[in-house]
Design an enzyme around this catalytic site. Structure first.
Site, PDB file in Angstrom:
ATOM      1  N   GLY A 257     -28.149  34.490  29.061  1.00 20.92           N
ATOM      2  CA  GLY A 257     -27.458  33.209  28.615  1.00 20.92           C
ATOM      3  C   GLY A 257     -28.147  32.022  28.752  1.00 20.92           C
TER       4      GLY A 257
ATOM      5  N   GLY B 191     -27.929  28.187  30.466  1.00 24.56           N
ATOM      6  CA  GLY B 191     -27.064  27.023  31.006  1.00 24.56           C
ATOM      7  C   GLY B 191     -27.772  25.819  30.919  1.00 24.56           C
TER       8      GLY B 191
ATOM      9  N   GLY C 251     -31.351  25.845  31.923  1.00 20.42           N
ATOM     10  CA  GLY C 251     -32.593  26.727  31.433  1.00 20.42           C
ATOM     11  C   GLY C 251     -31.830  28.181  31.339  1.00 20.42           C
TER      12      GLY C 251
ATOM     13  N   ASP D 112     -20.153  20.736  36.921  1.00 17.09           N
ATOM     14  CA  ASP D 112     -20.128  21.394  35.771  1.00 17.09           C
ATOM     15  C   ASP D 112     -19.189  22.592  35.853  1.00 17.09           C
ATOM     16  OD1 ASP D 112     -20.240  22.090  32.929  1.00 17.09           O
ATOM     17  OD2 ASP D 112     -22.164  22.740  33.289  1.00 17.09           O
TER      18      ASP D 112
END
Ligand SMILES: *[C@@H]1O[C@H](CO)[C@@H](O)[C@H](O)[C@H]1NC(C)=O
Ligand SMILES: *[C@@H]1O[C@H](CO)[C@@H](O)[C@H](O)[C@H]1NC(C)=O
Ligand SMILES: *[C@@H]1O[C@H](CO)[C@@H](O)[C@H](O)[C@H]1NC(C)=O
Ligand SMILES: *[C@@H]1O[C@H](CO)[C@@H](O)[C@H](O)[C@H]1NC(C)=O
Ligand SMILES: *[C@@H]1O[C@H](CO)[C@@H](O)[C@H](O)[C@H]1NC(C)=O
Ligand SMILES: *[C@@H]1O[C@H](CO)[C@@H](O)[C@H](O)[C@H]1NC(C)=O
Ligand SMILES: *[C@@H]1O[C@H](CO)[C@@H](O)[C@H](O)[C@H]1NC(C)=O
Ligand SMILES: *[C@@H]1O[C@H](CO)[C@@H](O)[C@H](O)[C@H]1NC(C)=O
Ligand SMILES: *[C@@H]1O[C@H](CO)[C@@H](O)[C@H](O)[C@H]1NC(C)=O
Length: 817
Positions: free
Chosen positions: A504, A506, A509, A621
């Site tokens: 994935g 984020g 990075g 976040d």
């Protein structure tokens, strides 16, 4: 100002060091016919907001200017300059006064060097210049009340203040311009300009008055096309007016939503909107272009721009700043020059083995003004460049040979992890390459063209490959401080099969799956924007290594080799929560018990970050995507503590905003300092999603898009059926007490006033059932950002009727008690 905590690029104030001892205020807000301003004298606007007088930017120079600055702000911030091109050196024998109906600045020899330059026949005695509280300096005809002869708002320098019309005046045929300062210590006109293109109702930023590199897009009646964030602006009211007499944009502050806002055409080449924080800092909450490296020629000739480094500009290897003193003032436009002359420039020296060489630069965005030449191979391409003394660089890609003649402009480098960009070969004197072999890039010996050269080249390449192989087959790793492992980059490259399986991406990075020698599965994060030095990076990493909690993803180790910065984490087999909680094709429904356990675990992880670490860590976040699940579905919060690690303060700038829309607390937008309560807000938004099993913004009631939290609150407050809120896939299987508890906590978390939100500690206690408090009155409305799945997002304000600049299509019901 502490540079470490406030990276320069953030605040970018035209930072002015005023070395005037105690200004003597004339005790007035105006200059009338008999008065003059000289020496340390100033005038002050009636409400004490702005001050006008002589100031000196910078330390060393002895140049004084007439300017306007904020009275209360400790960092002297100049918003207007009169004589920006013609400083005076002795302010005591110079003076600003009214002369022949104009405001005139006389220098030491009593020669006028700046004037308002209006033609009028008014007697000087009736003319008066008044400094207003909005920062406008107005020359009026005092006898006939409000006749304005001249005003500084019509002649802005680099700053556009609220209430100032900025655009084109069709009666005087004048187009206003905001022109940046040359550098932070020189107010004379710099390279960057903002102006209105009346033909298209578009604001444009130009480099050197010619090259256009940013457009606002046309005014569409509501906003400028390329600035969707105007849609939901809770801070400003604005409008664009165009008629036969004039075209302009104007903005005002709504209520007291922010203090001292100003827009500046900054020395960075970016248009910035700033406000003054209670923490006594300037905060640039909006800027265009967003990326520094999008500003053309910012680093000058032979300068490389890199978003990930601080400063943004560096000279190519073998080059040094042409004008060091300007470079230190963050004015890079003069670029860099060679440290060592090229061999081919020395006519004497031919063919004694010191021919120029090429430095290989990878991940480059190629410079401007390339020329195509025909060459069948890289060796030929190189030979062509080498044999032409004015060729400074070449690139060879898919059988195309590109060469550059003369200065290299607009060089940009991407970070190593981005696998973007091309390889550029830059010509350098041979001695430069020898002396700095280790520091940067791989060096390829330049070889005289032809077959023999090719053979040598081949030999070299093979040598390099062999060396690399050797390294590959003996991967090293070493244990460092604490429990963290310092990994060798090659080792991680092999462990991740050359970063082939991406898990994935984020905020900091991409993450790749890998396997250690002992078969432990790991997740490797390639950090993208590290501007920390080696030592600082290691310090921050080892701090992160000490943060251990069952509900936080554990840092296993790291790699720090030059620009390559990676973090190695435990691998979480069940991925992130969003893939389980939201309906997807092959997701299994998480039962209520698991959901509740995950909510509680996540809360505990956040509580640890907020309350139990040595320094409070605000995650910034919090969202389902950042909660990972191990094999037993035990939640682990990921992605914390990285802002400090990469050395950039993400918490302040809207444009590179850390948080994700839909989970962002309102204080992110209003620009006040972010506290742990911003995480609480995001956690609350996430709780609603645990209940409904859908993204908050994608909830439908009777076919209308509704905002789930508001709707849920109306049910809870009104004593309605909470089970109607539950994810239908659960078919009503949930503990009613827990369900109500989660909903109430969620409502409590998303209040506008951060002081009214609970702490993570309280949330844990409530969810654990320990703290059986009566929750305080639930909020009546929810100011939140909703990711409405288009680039425009929406702000819900106090009540549905006073929604200001909201999308009309969205149906929203506001809960009332
Ligand atoms: C300015 O000077 C003139 C002439 O000397 C005088 O009549 C007038 O009162 C003065 N005005 C002020 C505001 O002092
Ligand atoms: C100006 O002087 C101050 C205090 O002496 C110093 O901290 C600062 O670095 C100087 N600025 C420049 C640009 O030399
Ligand atoms: C004042 O300005 C004039 C015109 O620019 C210039 O010739 C003169 O040298 C200046 N005086 C001083 C003392 O700088
Ligand atoms: C800007 O343009 C002018 C001509 O319009 C030119 O003389 C000058 O060299 C340019 N400046 C830079 C930095 O290229
Ligand atoms: C500007 O004024 C002229 C008349 O002076 C008029 O013809 C023209 O249309 C005006 N321009 C705009 C953009 O309104
Ligand atoms: C344009 O200016 C003229 C003269 O000042 C004024 O009479 C007219 O009303 C103005 N028109 C508009 C649309 O503002
Ligand atoms: C703004 O703040 C001032 C002082 O704090 C207050 O008197 C005023 O009512 C506030 N205005 C609004 C619109 O909130
Ligand atoms: C080149 O030759 C001239 C004359 O022989 C000599 O003066 C000069 O120093 C030489 N330059 C270099 C760089 O060797
Ligand atoms: C070098 O290359 C440039 C651009 O292709 C060309 O204009 C120039 O004539 C070349 N110089 C020589 C000596 O070949």
């Amino acid at each position: 100002m502490d540079k470490k905590n406030n990276p320069r690029h953030m605040v970018l104030v035209l930072f002015v060091f005023l070395f005037l001892k105690a200004h003597t205020c004339l005790g007035a807000d105006s200059i009338s016919a008999n008065q003059s301003i000289s020496g340390d004298q100033t005038i002050e606007s009636a409400g004490g907001v702005f001050v006008l007088g002589f100031f000196k930017p910078g330390n060393s120079s002895n140049s004084y200017y007439i300017g306007i600055w904020y009275k209360e702000i400790s960092e002297h911030t100049i918003v207007w300059v009169a004589n920006r091109e013609r400083p005076i050196s002795d302010r005591f024998s110079s003076g600003l006064r009214i002369s022949d109906g104009n405001l005139v600045l006389f220098n030491e020899s009593k020669i006028p060097i700046w004037s308002t330059n209006i033609v009028n026949s008014i007697s000087s005695y009736s003319v008066q210049a008044v400094l207003q509280d909005n920062g406008n300096f107005v020359l009026k005809d005092g006898s006939n009340s409000p006749r304005i002869l001249w005003q500084s708002f019509e002649h802005p320098t680099n700053t556009w203040l609220p209430g100032c019309k900025f655009g084109y005046n069709n009666m005087t045929k004048t187009n206003q311009r905001l022109v940046s300062w040359k550098n932070s210590e020189d107010p004379s006109p710099g390279l960057y300009t903002l102006e209105l293109d009346t033909s298209s109702s578009t604001y444009k930023i130009l480099w050197n008055r010619s090259k256009n590199y940013w457009n606002s897009g046309p005014w569409n009646g509501r906003i400028f096309d390329t600035v969707p964030e105007m849609n939901s602006n809770p801070i400003f009211e604005f409008t664009y007016i165009t008629n036969i007499n004039e075209s302009y944009f104007i903005y005002y502050v709504k209520g007291n939503s922010t203090k001292y806002p100003r827009a500046v055409m900054d020395v960075s080449g970016q248009l910035k909107q700033l406000n003054w924080l209670p923490t006594k800092q300037w905060n640039a909450f909006w800027s265009q272009p967003r990326q520094q490296c999008e500003v053309p020629y910012f680093c000058g000739a032979y300068g490389i721009c890199n978003e990930m480094s601080l400063p943004f500009c560096n000279c190519l290897m073998g080059f040094e700043p042409k004008l060091k003193s300007f470079w230190d003032l963050e004015d890079y436009s003069h670029g860099c020059q060679r440290k060592t002359k090229l061999n081919c420039e020395n006519i004497n020296d031919t063919g004694n083995g010191k021919r120029d060489k090429f430095l290989e630069m990878s991940s480059m965005s190629l410079p401007e003004a390339q020329q195509y030449v025909t060459a069948g191979s890289e060796a030929v391409c190189k030979a062509i460049c080498l044999n032409n003394c004015s060729c400074t660089a070449y690139a060879f890609d898919s059988n195309k040979c590109l060469i550059w003649v003369g200065e290299l402009l607009n060089l940009k480098q991407f970070s190593a992890g981005e696998s973007k960009g091309e390889i550029l070969y830059v010509r350098l004197a041979a001695s430069e390459l020898r002396s700095s072999r280790k520091s940067n890039g791989r060096v390829i010996g330049a070889v005289v063209g032809g077959a023999s050269g090719l053979a040598v080249l081949l030999g070299l390449i093979i040598l390099v490959i062999l060396r690399q192989r050797k390294k590959i087959f003996s991967p090293g790793k070493a244990v460092v401080e604490g429990s963290l492992v310092a990994f060798d980059y090659r080792y991680l490259q092999i462990a991740t099969n050359n970063f082939s399986e991406k898990l994935g991406r984020g905020g900091f990075g991409s993450v790749f799956k890998g396997k250690l020698n002992d078969s432990t599965v790991i997740a490797v994060k390639q950090l993208e924007s590290v501007s920390q030095g080696e030592k600082q990076f290691r310090t921050e990493v080892s701090t992160l290594g000490t943060i251990q909690h069952v509900n936080l993803v554990r840092l296993h180790g790291f790699c720090s080799q030059g620009s390559k910065k990676l973090l190695v984490y435990d691998y979480m087999p069940n991925g992130s929560l969003d893939s389980h909680i939201f309906e997807t094709k092959n997701s299994k429904v998480l039962n209520w018990e698991t959901r509740y356990r995950i909510a509680l675990g996540t809360a505990r992880g956040l509580r640890y970050l907020h309350e139990e670490c040595r320094e409070c860590i605000i995650h910034c976040d919090v969202k389902p995507d950042n909660v990972l699940l191990d094999a037993e579905f035990c939640p682990k919060v990921a992605d914390f503590g990285l802002a400090k690690l990469v050395g950039r303060d993400f918490s302040r700038v809207l444009t590179s905003m850390r948080g994700t829309r839909g989970y962002l607390a309102p204080e992110w937008i209003s620009g006040v300092a972010i506290t742990a309560k911003a995480d609480v807000y995001s956690f609350g938004m996430m709780l609603f999603e645990f209940v409904s099993g859908r993204r908050n913004s994608k909830y439908y009631v009777n076919g209308d898009v509704s905002f789930f939290p508001t709707w849920a609150a109306s049910i809870i407050i009104g004593g309605g059926d909470v089970f109607s809120l539950l994810d239908p896939r659960l078919e009503g299987n949930a503990d009613p007490e827990e369900l109500i508890r989660v909903c109430r906590v969620a409502c409590w978390c998303v209040q506008r006033e951060e002081t009214q939100r609970p702490s993570m500690g309280q949330i844990v206690q409530i969810l654990e059932g320990i703290l059986n408090v009566n929750l305080p009155p639930l909020p009546r409305s929810f100011p939140v950002f909703v990711d409405n799945s288009d680039p425009e997002y929406i702000l819900f304000t106090e009540s549905s009727s006073s929604r200001s600049i909201l999308s009309q299509e969205t149906v929203m019901s506001t809960a009332t008690s």
